[in-house]
Design a protein around this motif. Structure first.
Motif, short mmCIF file in Angstrom:
data_model
loop_
_atom_site.label_atom_id
_atom_site.label_comp_id
_atom_site.label_asym_id
_atom_site.label_seq_id
_atom_site.Cartn_x
_atom_site.Cartn_y
_atom_site.Cartn_z
N VAL A 119 -4.54 -3.91 -2.22
CA VAL A 119 -4.34 -2.60 -3.03
C VAL A 119 -5.68 -2.32 -4.26
O VAL A 119 -6.31 -3.04 -4.31
CB VAL A 119 -2.90 -2.67 -3.81
CG1 VAL A 119 -1.99 -2.90 -2.81
CG2 VAL A 119 -2.93 -3.89 -4.66
N SER A 120 -5.51 -0.99 -4.48
CA SER A 120 -6.17 -0.57 -5.54
C SER A 120 -6.23 -1.21 -7.02
O SER A 120 -5.24 -1.00 -7.38
CB SER A 120 -6.37 0.68 -5.54
OG SER A 120 -7.30 1.27 -6.43
N PRO A 121 -7.27 -1.64 -7.34
CA PRO A 121 -7.24 -2.34 -8.86
C PRO A 121 -7.16 -1.03 -9.70
O PRO A 121 -6.83 -1.30 -10.80
CB PRO A 121 -8.80 -2.99 -9.13
CG PRO A 121 -9.44 -2.28 -7.99
CD PRO A 121 -8.62 -1.98 -6.78
N ARG A 122 -7.27 0.08 -9.29
CA ARG A 122 -7.09 1.48 -10.19
C ARG A 122 -5.81 1.57 -10.56
O ARG A 122 -5.29 2.26 -11.32
CB ARG A 122 -7.87 2.70 -9.77
CG ARG A 122 -9.30 2.54 -9.67
CD ARG A 122 -10.03 3.93 -8.87
NE ARG A 122 -11.37 3.85 -9.03
CZ ARG A 122 -12.03 3.34 -8.08
NH1 ARG A 122 -11.59 2.83 -7.07
NH2 ARG A 122 -13.51 3.50 -7.98
N ALA A 135 1.95 6.74 -16.06
CA ALA A 135 2.19 7.45 -14.98
C ALA A 135 1.31 7.02 -13.81
O ALA A 135 0.21 7.12 -13.97
CB ALA A 135 2.34 8.88 -14.99
N GLY A 136 1.82 6.45 -12.60
CA GLY A 136 0.92 6.15 -11.61
C GLY A 136 0.37 4.76 -11.80
O GLY A 136 -0.63 4.32 -10.97
N ASP A 137 0.75 3.90 -12.63
CA ASP A 137 0.26 2.59 -12.72
C ASP A 137 1.38 1.44 -12.52
O ASP A 137 2.56 1.46 -12.53
CB ASP A 137 0.00 2.42 -14.24
CG ASP A 137 -1.08 3.23 -14.92
OD1 ASP A 137 -1.88 3.60 -13.86
OD2 ASP A 137 -1.03 3.20 -16.06
N VAL A 138 0.80 0.30 -11.80
CA VAL A 138 1.68 -1.00 -11.73
C VAL A 138 0.74 -2.04 -12.69
O VAL A 138 -0.36 -2.21 -12.28
CB VAL A 138 1.47 -1.16 -10.36
CG1 VAL A 138 2.32 -2.59 -10.16
CG2 VAL A 138 2.18 -0.41 -9.35
N VAL A 139 1.35 -2.21 -13.53
CA VAL A 139 1.00 -3.59 -14.48
C VAL A 139 1.44 -4.79 -14.16
O VAL A 139 2.52 -4.91 -14.21
CB VAL A 139 0.78 -3.18 -15.91
CG1 VAL A 139 0.38 -4.10 -17.03
CG2 VAL A 139 -0.02 -1.60 -16.20
N VAL A 189 1.00 -1.15 0.04
CA VAL A 189 0.11 0.00 -0.13
C VAL A 189 0.84 1.13 -0.14
O VAL A 189 0.46 2.28 -0.70
CB VAL A 189 -1.05 0.00 1.19
CG1 VAL A 189 -1.75 1.33 1.61
CG2 VAL A 189 -2.07 -1.13 1.12
N ALA A 190 1.90 1.13 0.91
CA ALA A 190 3.02 2.28 0.78
C ALA A 190 3.60 2.67 -0.55
O ALA A 190 3.83 3.66 -1.10
CB ALA A 190 4.00 2.08 1.86
N MET A 191 3.88 1.68 -1.23
CA MET A 191 4.39 1.51 -2.76
C MET A 191 3.31 2.18 -3.66
O MET A 191 3.48 2.97 -4.39
CB MET A 191 4.89 0.04 -2.95
CG MET A 191 5.35 0.11 -4.46
SD MET A 191 5.52 -1.71 -5.01
CE MET A 191 4.64 -1.57 -6.50
N VAL A 225 3.70 5.38 -5.86
CA VAL A 225 3.72 5.32 -7.27
C VAL A 225 2.45 6.57 -7.71
O VAL A 225 2.90 7.26 -8.81
CB VAL A 225 3.29 3.93 -7.67
CG1 VAL A 225 2.57 3.98 -9.17
CG2 VAL A 225 4.06 2.76 -7.69
N LYS A 226 1.27 6.46 -7.18
CA LYS A 226 0.53 7.51 -7.30
C LYS A 226 1.02 8.85 -7.25
O LYS A 226 0.83 9.90 -8.15
CB LYS A 226 -0.80 7.17 -6.82
CG LYS A 226 -1.42 5.93 -7.14
CD LYS A 226 -2.50 5.81 -5.76
CE LYS A 226 -3.55 6.78 -5.50
NZ LYS A 226 -4.57 6.49 -4.22
#
Length: 265
Positions: free
Chosen positions: A64-67, A97-101, A28-30, A34-35
């Motif tokens: 974590v958020s699926p967004r 930007a702001g994504d983890v895929v 969650v901190a990561m 990222v965001k």
């Protein structure tokens, strides 16, 4: 391929849940980092059938958020996609930007299942292995943090897990004709994996191998490594207080003719 020599006892559920809870907090901190920074993270999961890719991905994403954390698991290509440049259908899913895929299998299908089961020609597979390092260099040069994981199980553990799928009605849906074909061609997959490592394990996009005979340890090891390789910094915790809730101002719950679910518990 070298494997870990030390065999540890299987991790107990209580210990696993304790460590997973801690790592979820770090994920969650990561996520918030990222965001906040607009970082771009791409995580590729490949490996043996039954190696536990789905379980690792679920462990990463369940809190974590699926967004922010987006899982990509592409189906078999359509006829139109087959006519396109091979990597074309993967490129739109790369992070912004702001994504983890997270790719649950990826463009490396061409080096593995497609090669072994004849869904592409040997020439197509060889061309892919030649070109993909430079494609990944371009991905990394664009600012993406690219992490590639290979999950490995022993032949004995794969047999045990497939037999479990056959005999457990809750898991039977996981068993596909592809699994059975893959099972019978263990060493063809080993040779394909070895060649993939030789040609695509680069300084800018290395492979990381995780043994997952013990699923719990494997999941924790992968998550820990992921966190160690994303340079996130926990953001300062905000002092949040709930606002006062508005007054009823005469509102009363009406008696509505709506269906309510049974409450047997």
């Amino acid at each position: 391929m070298e494997t870990d020599k030390e065999v540890l006892p299987r991790m107990k559920e209580k210990e696993y849940q304790h460590e997973l809870r801690r790592l979820h907090g770090e994920l969650v901190a990561m996520q918030e980092w990222v965001k906040d920074t607009g970082a771009k993270v791409c995580v590729v999961f490949e490996g043996r059938d039954t190696a536990g890719k789905g379980g690792v991905i679920k462990a990463i994403t369940e809190r974590v958020s699926p967004r922010t954390f987006r899982v990509v698991a592409l189906p078999a290509p359509t006829d139109r996609e087959k006519s396109q440049m091979y990597l074309q259908r993967y490129v739109p899913h790369l992070p912004g930007a702001g994504d983890v895929v997270i790719f649950d299998r990826s463009w490396y299908n061409r080096a593995g299942v497609e090669r072994v089961l004849g869904f592409c020609t040997p020439e197509q597979s060889a061309q892919f292995l030649q070109l993909v390092p430079e494609v990944e260099r371009a991905i990394v040069d664009s600012g993406v943090i690219l992490l590639k994981y290979w999950l490995e199980v022993s032949p004995e553990e794969q047999t045990r897990r497939l037999e479990n799928r056959i005999n457990d009605p809750r898991k039977y849906w996981k068993l596909s004709p592809m699994d059975l074909k893959s099972y019978s061609r263990w060493y063809d997959y080993s040779r394909a994996r070895d060649e993939m490592f030789r040609t695509t394990d680069t300084a800018w996009a290395p492979w990381y191998v995780a043994n997952t005979d013990d699923k719990k340890r494997g999941r924790l090891n992968v998550i820990t490594h992921l966190l160690d390789n994303v340079p996130y910094q926990p953001l300062a915790h905000k002092d949040v207080k709930l606002p006062k809730r508005q007054k009823a101002d005469g509102y009363r719950e009406p008696v509505l003719q709506v269906r309510r679910i049974p409450t047997p518990y």
